[in-house]
Design a protein around this motif. Sequence first.
Motif, PDB file in Angstrom:
ATOM      1  N   ALA A 117      -6.311  11.511  80.277  1.00  0.00           N
ATOM      2  CA  ALA A 117      -5.694  11.398  78.952  1.00  0.00           C
ATOM      3  C   ALA A 117      -6.772  11.209  77.891  1.00  0.00           C
ATOM      4  N   LYS A 118      -6.516  11.749  76.710  1.00  0.00           N
ATOM      5  CA  LYS A 118      -7.451  11.593  75.599  1.00  0.00           C
ATOM      6  C   LYS A 118      -7.211  10.292  74.841  1.00  0.00           C
ATOM      7  N   VAL A 119      -5.950   9.812  74.858  1.00  0.00           N
ATOM      8  CA  VAL A 119      -5.615   8.646  74.045  1.00  0.00           C
ATOM      9  C   VAL A 119      -4.421   7.906  74.651  1.00  0.00           C
ATOM     10  N   GLY A 120      -4.389   6.610  74.454  1.00  0.00           N
ATOM     11  CA  GLY A 120      -3.266   5.794  74.873  1.00  0.00           C
ATOM     12  C   GLY A 120      -3.109   4.629  73.906  1.00  0.00           C
ATOM     13  N   PHE A 121      -1.975   3.951  73.983  1.00  0.00           N
ATOM     14  CA  PHE A 121      -1.715   2.847  73.059  1.00  0.00           C
ATOM     15  C   PHE A 121      -1.047   1.680  73.763  1.00  0.00           C
ATOM     16  N   ALA A 122      -1.408   0.483  73.360  1.00  0.00           N
ATOM     17  CA  ALA A 122      -0.690  -0.734  73.703  1.00  0.00           C
ATOM     18  C   ALA A 122      -0.370  -1.414  72.376  1.00  0.00           C
TER      19      ALA A 122
END
Length: 129
Positions: A117-122
């Motif tokens: 994945a290029k990006v993730g969020f919490a």
Amino acid sequence: GASMIDFIDQPPPGSSRPFSRAARAGNLVFVSGHSAPHDPANGVHRGETAAEQVREALAVVGEILRDAGSSLERVVQVTMLITDPADYATCNAEYVKHFPGGLPARHTARFGVPTDAKVGFACIALAGD
């Protein structure tokens, strides 16, 4: 009571992903890191571009927040996880579209787990009213 923590979608014992999708405590919801859905066997692909992946990952986070009685509009703090710092500006350009009411506090870190994945969020958000 007020000291209780509601763990949302805990994994089975021995899971390789030993964390709940989210947890609610008091009037806060804490959402674990999520990237865009990726399940090629079922025709789900996480997106070619960083912008697409921002959009898809925030959709997942938004869905988890709704399930927990919150929403993206109630997010207080975000952690943005990226694999390639070169994607930073592209990610930001898409990211801001999802917080028209005001930008949450945020920090950005490099992904610390093996992922394509290029990006993730919490995030942390207010729950309830």
